[in-house]
Write a protein that holds these residues in place. Structure first.
Motif, PDB file in Angstrom:
ATOM      1  N   PHE A  79      -5.647  10.719  14.440  1.00  0.00           N
ATOM      2  CA  PHE A  79      -4.907  11.184  13.273  1.00  0.00           C
ATOM      3  C   PHE A  79      -3.520  11.668  13.674  1.00  0.00           C
ATOM      4  CE2 PHE A  79      -9.424  11.932  12.354  1.00  0.00           C
ATOM      5  CZ  PHE A  79      -9.564  11.041  11.292  1.00  0.00           C
ATOM      6  N   TYR A  80      -2.618  11.536  12.723  1.00  0.00           N
ATOM      7  CA  TYR A  80      -1.263  12.065  12.862  1.00  0.00           C
ATOM      8  C   TYR A  80      -1.348  13.591  12.920  1.00  0.00           C
ATOM      9  CZ  TYR A  80       3.659  12.786  11.542  1.00  0.00           C
ATOM     10  OH  TYR A  80       4.957  13.181  11.491  1.00  0.00           O
ATOM     11  N   ILE A  81      -0.244  14.237  13.245  1.00  0.00           N
ATOM     12  CA  ILE A  81      -0.267  15.691  13.440  1.00  0.00           C
ATOM     13  C   ILE A  81      -0.682  16.468  12.191  1.00  0.00           C
ATOM     14  CG2 ILE A  81       1.389  15.698  15.342  1.00  0.00           C
ATOM     15  CD1 ILE A  81       3.573  16.365  13.338  1.00  0.00           C
ATOM     16  N   ASP A  82      -0.598  15.823  11.020  1.00  0.00           N
ATOM     17  CA  ASP A  82      -1.034  16.516   9.799  1.00  0.00           C
ATOM     18  C   ASP A  82      -2.543  16.465   9.610  1.00  0.00           C
ATOM     19  OD1 ASP A  82      -1.500  13.905   9.000  1.00  0.00           O
ATOM     20  OD2 ASP A  82       0.069  13.883   7.473  1.00  0.00           O
ATOM     21  N   GLY A  83      -3.251  15.749  10.491  1.00  0.00           N
ATOM     22  CA  GLY A  83      -4.704  15.679  10.417  1.00  0.00           C
ATOM     23  C   GLY A  83      -5.237  14.754   9.349  1.00  0.00           C
ATOM     24  N   MET A  84      -4.365  14.074   8.613  1.00  0.00           N
ATOM     25  CA  MET A  84      -4.806  13.205   7.517  1.00  0.00           C
ATOM     26  C   MET A  84      -4.382  11.752   7.718  1.00  0.00           C
ATOM     27  SD  MET A  84      -4.091  15.583   4.155  1.00  0.00           S
ATOM     28  CE  MET A  84      -2.324  15.573   4.446  1.00  0.00           C
ATOM     29  N   HIS A  85      -3.122  11.544   8.006  1.00  0.00           N
ATOM     30  CA  HIS A  85      -2.612  10.185   8.149  1.00  0.00           C
ATOM     31  C   HIS A  85      -3.077   9.565   9.472  1.00  0.00           C
ATOM     32  CE1 HIS A  85       0.243  11.581   4.994  1.00  0.00           C
ATOM     33  NE2 HIS A  85       0.067  10.335   4.582  1.00  0.00           N
ATOM     34  N   PRO A  86      -3.001   8.242   9.567  1.00  0.00           N
ATOM     35  CA  PRO A  86      -3.485   7.598  10.793  1.00  0.00           C
ATOM     36  C   PRO A  86      -2.636   7.943  12.008  1.00  0.00           C
ATOM     37  CG  PRO A  86      -2.444   5.997   9.332  1.00  0.00           C
ATOM     38  CD  PRO A  86      -2.579   7.254   8.559  1.00  0.00           C
ATOM     39  N   GLY A  87      -3.314   8.248  13.098  1.00  0.00           N
ATOM     40  CA  GLY A  87      -2.648   8.424  14.377  1.00  0.00           C
ATOM     41  C   GLY A  87      -2.490   7.079  15.077  1.00  0.00           C
ATOM     42  N   LEU A 138      -8.648  -7.147   1.384  1.00  0.00           N
ATOM     43  CA  LEU A 138      -8.560  -5.710   1.141  1.00  0.00           C
ATOM     44  C   LEU A 138      -8.833  -4.991   2.455  1.00  0.00           C
ATOM     45  CD1 LEU A 138      -8.281  -3.315  -0.864  1.00  0.00           C
ATOM     46  CD2 LEU A 138     -10.771  -3.409  -1.147  1.00  0.00           C
ATOM     47  N   LEU A 139      -7.835  -4.277   2.959  1.00  0.00           N
ATOM     48  CA  LEU A 139      -7.990  -3.472   4.169  1.00  0.00           C
ATOM     49  C   LEU A 139      -8.482  -2.092   3.764  1.00  0.00           C
ATOM     50  CD1 LEU A 139      -7.540  -3.001   7.229  1.00  0.00           C
ATOM     51  CD2 LEU A 139      -5.188  -2.338   6.668  1.00  0.00           C
ATOM     52  N   GLY A 140      -9.590  -1.677   4.341  1.00  0.00           N
ATOM     53  CA  GLY A 140     -10.194  -0.411   3.956  1.00  0.00           C
ATOM     54  C   GLY A 140      -9.394   0.805   4.383  1.00  0.00           C
ATOM     55  N   THR A 141      -9.726   1.938   3.772  1.00  0.00           N
ATOM     56  CA  THR A 141      -9.184   3.232   4.172  1.00  0.00           C
ATOM     57  C   THR A 141     -10.287   3.973   4.921  1.00  0.00           C
ATOM     58  OG1 THR A 141      -9.755   4.137   2.001  1.00  0.00           O
ATOM     59  CG2 THR A 141      -7.531   3.265   2.284  1.00  0.00           C
ATOM     60  N   TYR A 142     -10.242   5.301   4.952  1.00  0.00           N
ATOM     61  CA  TYR A 142     -11.234   6.013   5.755  1.00  0.00           C
ATOM     62  C   TYR A 142     -11.482   7.397   5.176  1.00  0.00           C
ATOM     63  CZ  TYR A 142      -6.809   7.786   7.568  1.00  0.00           C
ATOM     64  OH  TYR A 142      -5.551   8.310   7.663  1.00  0.00           O
ATOM     65  N   GLN A 143     -12.664   7.905   5.476  1.00  0.00           N
ATOM     66  CA  GLN A 143     -13.048   9.283   5.184  1.00  0.00           C
ATOM     67  C   GLN A 143     -13.629   9.867   6.464  1.00  0.00           C
ATOM     68  OE1 GLN A 143     -12.932  11.230   2.290  1.00  0.00           O
ATOM     69  NE2 GLN A 143     -11.684   9.640   1.308  1.00  0.00           N
ATOM     70  N   PRO A 164      10.379   0.412  13.718  1.00  0.00           N
ATOM     71  CA  PRO A 164      10.293   1.837  13.354  1.00  0.00           C
ATOM     72  C   PRO A 164       8.838   2.297  13.283  1.00  0.00           C
ATOM     73  CG  PRO A 164      11.810   0.675  11.904  1.00  0.00           C
ATOM     74  CD  PRO A 164      11.101  -0.371  12.700  1.00  0.00           C
ATOM     75  N   ILE A 165       8.547   3.410  13.906  1.00  0.00           N
ATOM     76  CA  ILE A 165       7.206   3.988  13.852  1.00  0.00           C
ATOM     77  C   ILE A 165       7.290   5.185  12.908  1.00  0.00           C
ATOM     78  CG2 ILE A 165       5.283   4.921  15.180  1.00  0.00           C
ATOM     79  CD1 ILE A 165       5.976   1.960  15.742  1.00  0.00           C
ATOM     80  N   TYR A 166       7.000   4.910  11.646  1.00  0.00           N
ATOM     81  CA  TYR A 166       7.245   5.888  10.594  1.00  0.00           C
ATOM     82  C   TYR A 166       6.281   7.069  10.673  1.00  0.00           C
ATOM     83  CZ  TYR A 166      10.215   2.346   8.474  1.00  0.00           C
ATOM     84  OH  TYR A 166      11.207   1.427   8.243  1.00  0.00           O
ATOM     85  N   THR A 167       6.786   8.217  10.281  1.00  0.00           N
ATOM     86  CA  THR A 167       5.965   9.401  10.100  1.00  0.00           C
ATOM     87  C   THR A 167       5.664   9.536   8.610  1.00  0.00           C
ATOM     88  OG1 THR A 167       7.854  10.883   9.790  1.00  0.00           O
ATOM     89  CG2 THR A 167       7.141  10.461  12.057  1.00  0.00           C
ATOM     90  N   SER A 168       5.021  10.627   8.229  1.00  0.00           N
ATOM     91  CA  SER A 168       4.708  10.811   6.805  1.00  0.00           C
ATOM     92  C   SER A 168       5.974  10.984   5.977  1.00  0.00           C
ATOM     93  CB  SER A 168       3.777  12.013   6.620  1.00  0.00           C
ATOM     94  OG  SER A 168       4.365  13.180   7.183  1.00  0.00           O
ATOM     95  N   GLY A 170       0.803  -1.217   0.000  1.00  0.00           N
ATOM     96  CA  GLY A 170       0.000   0.000   0.000  1.00  0.00           C
ATOM     97  C   GLY A 170       0.830   1.259   0.000  1.00  0.00           C
ATOM     98  N   ASN A 171       0.436   2.204   0.838  1.00  0.00           N
ATOM     99  CA  ASN A 171       1.000   3.556   0.784  1.00  0.00           C
ATOM    100  C   ASN A 171       1.183   4.095   2.197  1.00  0.00           C
ATOM    101  OD1 ASN A 171      -1.742   4.883   1.445  1.00  0.00           O
ATOM    102  ND2 ASN A 171      -2.173   3.556  -0.307  1.00  0.00           N
ATOM    103  N   SER A 172       1.146   5.411   2.343  1.00  0.00           N
ATOM    104  CA  SER A 172       1.431   6.011   3.650  1.00  0.00           C
ATOM    105  C   SER A 172       0.366   5.696   4.697  1.00  0.00           C
ATOM    106  CB  SER A 172       1.587   7.526   3.511  1.00  0.00           C
ATOM    107  OG  SER A 172       0.444   8.110   2.912  1.00  0.00           O
ATOM    108  N   GLN A 173      -0.823   5.309   4.284  1.00  0.00           N
ATOM    109  CA  GLN A 173      -1.825   4.924   5.268  1.00  0.00           C
ATOM    110  C   GLN A 173      -1.449   3.613   5.960  1.00  0.00           C
ATOM    111  OE1 GLN A 173      -6.075   5.757   4.567  1.00  0.00           O
ATOM    112  NE2 GLN A 173      -5.475   6.367   2.516  1.00  0.00           N
TER     113      GLN A 173
END
Length: 269
Positions: free
Chosen positions: A181-189, A132-137, A219-223, A34-37
Motif C-alpha cells: 500500500f501507498y503511505i496513506d494505507g489505502m492506495h496501491p503501493g 474488468l480489472l478487479g479492485t481489492y479489500q 510518471p509514478i503518480y501519487t494520490s 478508472g480512478n486513483s487505484q
C-alpha cells in the motif's frame, strides 16, 4: 529444363511470402479507464514496461481521475470518443472501490453494472476487447464479497474478469515485507501495482512474464496527481512538478509474486 525451374522457384517464393507472418507495424494500444487505484503508481505504464521487457510491447493510454466512477465516463462520452478516434486492442476497466458492493448505496451497484455493460458494448462496436480489472479489500470477508460482485458484473457484461483482491490476500500473508500500500494505507503501493501488471500480462498473453529486472520510465503518480479525466498517454509528462519519473522492479520480486499466484491457482483447481 532450365526454362521450367524459374517459374517453379517464383511460385515457391510467392507461396512462402503469403504464409509467413507479417511483423506488426506498431505496438498494440491499450486504454485504461478508472480512478486513483489505476494512476497511483501508474499501473498502465508499469504494465506496458513489464510487457515490453518480455517482448510484447504495447502503448498505454488512460482516462483516469481520483474518485471517478465508470458511470461518469459513460456520461461524459470520453471513452466513446477515445475508442472511435484510435484503434485500441484492449480496454481495461476498473471501477471505484466499493461501488459494486453497494458501498455508496444501492444505486451505485446498479449504475456501475450498467456502465460496465455500456462500455463493453462500445468497445465491441469498435473491435476492441474488454476486461474488468478487479479492485481489492483488506478484510478477508469483504474481499470475498468484492470478488463475487466484480465477477458477477463482468459476467453480466460478457467480459473477462481479472481478480486482484484474493491474490492480494495470499500475497500479504506470504510476503508481508513487500510494499502493498501507498503511505496513506489505502492506495496501491509499488508491489500491488506490480501485481496488477503481472495479472494483466497473463491475461493479454496467456503466460507468465519472465522474472527479469525492468524499469517503468514514466510518471509514478501519487494520490495527489493533478490528473483530470481526459485522454493521455501513460508516459506523458505529469501535470505537477515533483512527480517521481520512474520505478524499477526486480526479477526476485516478480518471481516471489508469481510463486504465490500460481500456488493459489493450484488450490483453486
Amino acid at each position: 529444363m532450365h526454362k521450367f525451374v524459374l517459374p517453379i522457384l517464383l511460385a515457391l517464393l510467392l507461396c512462402t511470402s503469403c504464409s509467413a507472418p507479417h511483423p506488426r507495424q506498431q505496438p498494440d494500444r491499450v486504454l485504461f479507464v478508472g480512478n486513483s487505484q489505476l494512476y497511483v503508481g501508474n499501473v498502465p505504464a508499469v504494465a506496458a514496461a513489464l510487457a515490453s521487457a518480455n517482448g510484447h510491447a504495447f502503448h498505454s493510454d488512460m482516462i483516469v481521475k481520483g474518485g471517478a466512477t465508470l458511470a461518469e465516463r459513460v456520461a461524459d462520452g470520453s471513452v466513446e470518443q477515445a475508442l472511435a478516434g484510435r484503434a485500441y486492442t484492449m480496454l481495461v476497466l476498473q471501477e471505484r472501490g466499493g461501488d459494486l458492493m453497494c458501498s455508496f448505496g444501492p444505486d451505485s451497484c446498479i449504475q456501475s453494472r450498467r456502465a460496465i455493460r455500456t462500455l463493453a458494448r462500445l468497445a465491441r462496436k469498435n473491435g476492441t476487447a474488454v476486461v474488468l480489472l478487479g479492485t481489492y479489500q483488506t478484510l478477508p470477508s469483504a474481499s470475498r464479497r468484492l470478488v463475487e460482485a466484480e465477477s458477477s458484473a463482468a459476467a453480466a457484461a460478457g467480459i473477462p474478469y481479472i481478480e486482484v483482491s484474493e491474490n492480494l490476500q495470499d500475497l500479504r500473508s506470504a510476503e508481508p515485507g513487500l510494499t502493498w500500500f501507498y503511505i496513506d494505507g489505502m492506495h496501491p503501493g509499488k508491489d500491488l501495482v506490480l501485481l496488477d501488471a503481472i495479472l494483466l500480462y497473463r491475461h493479454l498473453t496467456g503466460s507468465d512474464p519472465a522474472a527479469r529486472d525492468f524499469i517503468a520510465d514514466a510518471p509514478i503518480y501519487t494520490s495527489n496527481s493533478g490528473l483530470a479525466a481526459s485522454l493521455r498517454a501513460a508516459d506523458d509528462p505529469p501535470p505537477q512538478a515533483g512527480t517521481p519519473r520512474a520505478a524499477s522492479y526486480t526479477a526476485a520480486t516478480i518471481e516471489e509474486l508469481l510463486a504465490v499466484i500460481n500456488r493459489g491457482e493450484g488450490r483453486q483447481r
